[in-house]
Scaffold this active site. Structure first.
Site, short mmCIF file in Angstrom:
data_model
loop_
_atom_site.label_atom_id
_atom_site.label_comp_id
_atom_site.label_asym_id
_atom_site.label_seq_id
_atom_site.Cartn_x
_atom_site.Cartn_y
_atom_site.Cartn_z
N ASP A 6 0.81 -1.22 0.00
CA ASP A 6 0.00 0.00 0.00
C ASP A 6 0.84 1.27 0.00
O ASP A 6 0.44 2.30 0.56
CB ASP A 6 -0.98 0.02 1.21
CG ASP A 6 -1.88 -1.20 1.21
OD1 ASP A 6 -2.27 -1.62 0.11
OD2 ASP A 6 -2.18 -1.71 2.30
N LYS A 18 1.88 1.91 -5.19
CA LYS A 18 2.43 1.27 -6.41
C LYS A 18 1.52 1.52 -7.61
O LYS A 18 1.99 1.72 -8.73
CB LYS A 18 2.60 -0.25 -6.19
CG LYS A 18 3.57 -0.59 -5.08
CD LYS A 18 3.64 -2.08 -4.82
CE LYS A 18 2.37 -2.66 -4.25
NZ LYS A 18 2.04 -2.19 -2.88
N GLY A 35 -4.52 -4.41 -3.73
CA GLY A 35 -5.50 -3.36 -3.99
C GLY A 35 -4.73 -2.14 -4.41
O GLY A 35 -4.07 -1.52 -3.59
N HIS A 36 -4.72 -1.86 -5.69
CA HIS A 36 -3.93 -0.74 -6.22
C HIS A 36 -4.88 0.36 -6.68
O HIS A 36 -5.70 0.14 -7.56
CB HIS A 36 -3.05 -1.22 -7.38
CG HIS A 36 -2.01 -2.22 -6.96
ND1 HIS A 36 -1.11 -2.77 -7.83
CD2 HIS A 36 -1.72 -2.73 -5.74
CE1 HIS A 36 -0.31 -3.60 -7.16
NE2 HIS A 36 -0.68 -3.59 -5.90
N GLN A 69 1.87 -6.30 -3.06
CA GLN A 69 2.35 -6.37 -1.68
C GLN A 69 3.65 -5.55 -1.50
O GLN A 69 3.78 -4.52 -2.11
CB GLN A 69 2.54 -7.84 -1.23
CG GLN A 69 1.25 -8.62 -1.14
CD GLN A 69 0.66 -9.01 -2.49
OE1 GLN A 69 1.33 -9.63 -3.29
NE2 GLN A 69 -0.58 -8.65 -2.73
P1 GDP Z 1 -0.72 0.23 -3.59
O1 GDP Z 1 -1.36 -1.00 -3.09
O2 GDP Z 1 0.75 0.27 -3.33
O3 GDP Z 1 -1.04 0.53 -5.02
O4 GDP Z 1 -1.34 1.43 -2.74
P2 GDP Z 1 -2.90 1.64 -2.36
O5 GDP Z 1 -3.62 2.08 -3.56
O6 GDP Z 1 -3.41 0.45 -1.61
O7 GDP Z 1 -2.79 2.80 -1.30
C1 GDP Z 1 -2.19 4.02 -1.59
C2 GDP Z 1 -3.24 5.16 -1.41
O8 GDP Z 1 -2.57 6.40 -1.41
C3 GDP Z 1 -4.23 5.24 -2.56
O9 GDP Z 1 -5.45 5.70 -2.03
C4 GDP Z 1 -3.63 6.28 -3.48
O10 GDP Z 1 -4.61 6.97 -4.27
C5 GDP Z 1 -3.00 7.22 -2.49
N1 GDP Z 1 -1.79 7.92 -2.93
C6 GDP Z 1 -0.77 7.48 -3.72
N2 GDP Z 1 0.21 8.38 -3.79
C7 GDP Z 1 -0.18 9.43 -3.02
C8 GDP Z 1 0.41 10.67 -2.64
O11 GDP Z 1 1.54 11.02 -3.01
N3 GDP Z 1 -0.32 11.49 -1.78
C9 GDP Z 1 -1.56 11.14 -1.32
N4 GDP Z 1 -2.18 11.98 -0.49
N5 GDP Z 1 -2.13 9.98 -1.66
C10 GDP Z 1 -1.45 9.14 -2.47
P1 IMO Z 2 -0.96 -4.26 -2.18
O1 IMO Z 2 -0.49 -4.85 -3.47
C1 IMO Z 2 -1.02 -4.70 2.18
C2 IMO Z 2 -1.16 -8.79 3.76
C3 IMO Z 2 -2.41 -9.26 4.47
C4 IMO Z 2 -1.80 -10.24 5.47
C5 IMO Z 2 -0.68 -10.88 4.67
C6 IMO Z 2 -1.04 -12.22 4.04
O2 IMO Z 2 -2.24 -3.52 -2.25
O3 IMO Z 2 0.14 -3.51 -1.50
P2 IMO Z 2 -2.54 -12.91 1.96
O4 IMO Z 2 -4.00 -12.70 1.68
O5 IMO Z 2 -1.63 -12.32 0.94
O6 IMO Z 2 -2.21 -14.35 2.24
O7 IMO Z 2 -2.28 -12.13 3.35
O8 IMO Z 2 -0.35 -9.95 3.63
N1 IMO Z 2 -1.38 -8.27 2.38
C7 IMO Z 2 -1.28 -6.97 2.06
N2 IMO Z 2 -1.07 -5.88 2.83
N3 IMO Z 2 -1.14 -4.56 0.84
C8 IMO Z 2 -1.31 -5.65 0.05
O9 IMO Z 2 -1.32 -5.57 -1.29
C9 IMO Z 2 -1.44 -6.92 0.66
N4 IMO Z 2 -1.65 -8.16 0.19
C10 IMO Z 2 -1.59 -8.98 1.26
O10 IMO Z 2 -3.07 -8.18 5.12
O11 IMO Z 2 -1.20 -9.54 6.54
MG MG Z 3 -2.89 -1.63 -1.82
#
Ligand code: GDP
Ligand code: IMO
Ligand code: MG
Length: 427
Positions: A13, A16, A40-41, A223
């Site tokens: 999170d 990415k 979850g991207h 991840q």
């Molecule tokens: P990922 O799993 O690595 O793709 O990240 P997630 O999407 O799960 O979580 C990142 C969150 O931060 C998302 O809601 C993005 O829209 C948001 N985000 C990404 N870059 C930035 C940033 O530079 N500033 C802010 N405020 N939000 C960001």
């Molecule tokens: P993105 O790509 C954050 C965590 C779960 C749990 C552990 C194992 O959005 O960064 P799993 O279902 O993979 O067997 O769970 O990994 N986990 C993540 N945490 N971002 C993710 O994906 C994750 N995918 C799995 O919360 O601790």
């Molecule tokens: Mg994510």
């Protein structure tokens, strides 16, 4: 510079999805190489917000071919519903390629994931419940079902029977659950076969040819480094290799082809699920980071655990991934703090260390040693260049760069594509 890896440097999170989407306009292929719909991207394009779980974030860039590599575990029902969701929003998904060697997540994997977690009780991992671990376990146990098996009914049936043989004993005798019917699973999977057939390809060949032709290929990790099954906080990890080497095995591309490895690094730290987290906050600051940063899971909706930036982890990510660059995200979230603590070392039973302890119980007992950097109060979301940032924000970025061991080549100051300060080009 044809092949780049983009991966999470912390516990996932980090942003990415945004970073991949940003590069999507300049690359020819975006490839997921591990994980599945546990990811979850989030991608924000103008006033549109997309949450991608299984599909590579490059799917939103019209010139880019999205690829699901052999190292991914594919839940076919999720894939098809994600595709139709995007199609309904006018996104062209016709270029998608899916490796025939990718393993499937079936309904029994999701059932086993949830049942196992329940039985682990307070030792549970806090998985996403999507069947990731059980599907990878079957792959390693050599009883997995692959995408290509969908197109041979008799082989598919044999493989499902082999996979369920042992599991049904466990489900019925140990977990007191009803046995799963191989026939029912086969019927469900065969129902997806026709719709998926057109996407299936020899992705290893296609990607290596593309690199030979000088095309730009971006490998998008799911991840993060500390969730890696080998290099993360085992057993509180996912069941695949998000670290850079995973891009090679998960896409069938040799390490000599990869020229750049970009670590996505949040300006503070978050984690979802169980496991050690030295800089975790349980106070108002933690609550504020969660609220301002919108730190709620994209996949499960769970509250993300929040804490200060941890330079020990960032340095470790540089080491195990051979990072060439960092993309520092969410710097804007830190606006308003008078001073910002940054963890520069751990204290473990009275001893100070600046390296991640490789012994699990040492890591569980690690206490963060903080340095306090001066904060800033100016809004930075409109900043376009490094010089636009307030002096203290510049100093914060420079300090993190110094501590983390690779140049910070881009800085996120908001979720949108254009809310980015590019310092060095990635291409
Ligand atoms: P990922 O799993 O690595 O793709 O990240 P997630 O999407 O799960 O979580 C990142 C969150 O931060 C998302 O809601 C993005 O829209 C948001 N985000 C990404 N870059 C930035 C940033 O530079 N500033 C802010 N405020 N939000 C960001
Ligand atoms: P993105 O790509 C954050 C965590 C779960 C749990 C552990 C194992 O959005 O960064 P799993 O279902 O993979 O067997 O769970 O990994 N986990 C993540 N945490 N971002 C993710 O994906 C994750 N995918 C799995 O919360 O601790
Ligand atoms: Mg994510």
């Amino acid at each position: 510079m044809p092949a780049l890896v983009l991966l999470g440097a912390q516990w996932g999170d980090e942003g990415k999805g945004k970073a991949t989407d940003l590069l999507g306009g300049s690359v020819d292929y975006v490839v997921r190489y591990q994980g599945g719909n546990n990811a979850g991207h989030t991608v924000v394009v103008g006033d549109q917000k997309y949450a991608l779980h299984l599909l590579p974030s490059g799917i939103l860039s019209p010139g880019c071919t999205p690829v699901i590599g052999n190292g991914v575990v594919v839940d076919p029902s999720v894939l098809l519903s994600e595709l139709s969701g995007l199609q309904e929003r006018g996104v062209d998904t016709s270029k998608l390629l899916v490796s025939g060697n990718a393993h499937l997540i079936t309904s029994y994997h999701a059932t086993l994931d949830k049942t196992t977690e329940r039985f682990l009780g307070k030792r549970r991992i806090g998985t996403t419940g999507r069947g990731i671990g059980p599907s990878y376990a079957d792959k390693i146990n050599r009883v997995g079902i692959r995408v290509q098996d969908l197109f041979d009914e008799s082989i598919l049936m044999q493989k499902i029977e082999a996979a369920l043989d042992f599991k049904n004993q466990v489900l019925a005798k140990l977990y007191n659950r009803r046995a799963i019917s191989a026939q029912q699973v086969a019927e469900e999977l065969l129902g997806y076969a026709e719709q998926l057939k057109g996407y299936v390809a020899d992705t290893t060949l296609i990607l290596n040819d593309a690199i030979d032709e000088g095309k730009v290929v971006l490998f998008e990790g799911g991840q993060g480094t500390l969730l890696d099954v080998d290099h993360g906080t085992y057993p509180f990890v996912t069941s695949s290799n998000p670290t850079a080497g995973g891009a090679c095995t998960g896409a069938g591309v040799g390490p000599t082809r990869i020229s750049r490895v970009i670590g996505i690094l949040k300006a503070y730290t978050t984690r979802v699920g169980a496991g050690p987290f030295p800089t975790e906050l349980f106070d108002d600051d933690g609550e504020a980071l969660r609220r301002i940063g919108g730190e709620f899971g994209v996949t499960t909706g769970r509250n993300r655990r929040c804490g200060w930036f941890d330079a020990v982890i960032a340095r470790y990510a540089t080491r195990v991934n051979g990072l060439t660059d960092f993309f520092l995200t969410k710097l804007d979230v830190l606006t308003g703090w008078e001073q910002i603590p940054v963890c520069v070392a751990y204290e473990i039973e009275g001893e100070r260390t600046t390296e991640l302890p490789y012994n699990q119980s040492d890591f569980h007992h690690a206490k963060p040693v903080y340095e306090y950097l001066p904060g800033w109060s100016e809004d930075i979301t409109k900043a376009k260049t490094f010089a636009d940032l307030p002096k203290n924000a510049q100093a914060y970025v420079k300090a993190l760069e110094e501590m983390s061991g690779a140049p910070i080549s881009a800085i996120g100051v908001g979720p949108g594509r254009d809310e980015t300060i590019q310092i060095n080009s990635f291409l």
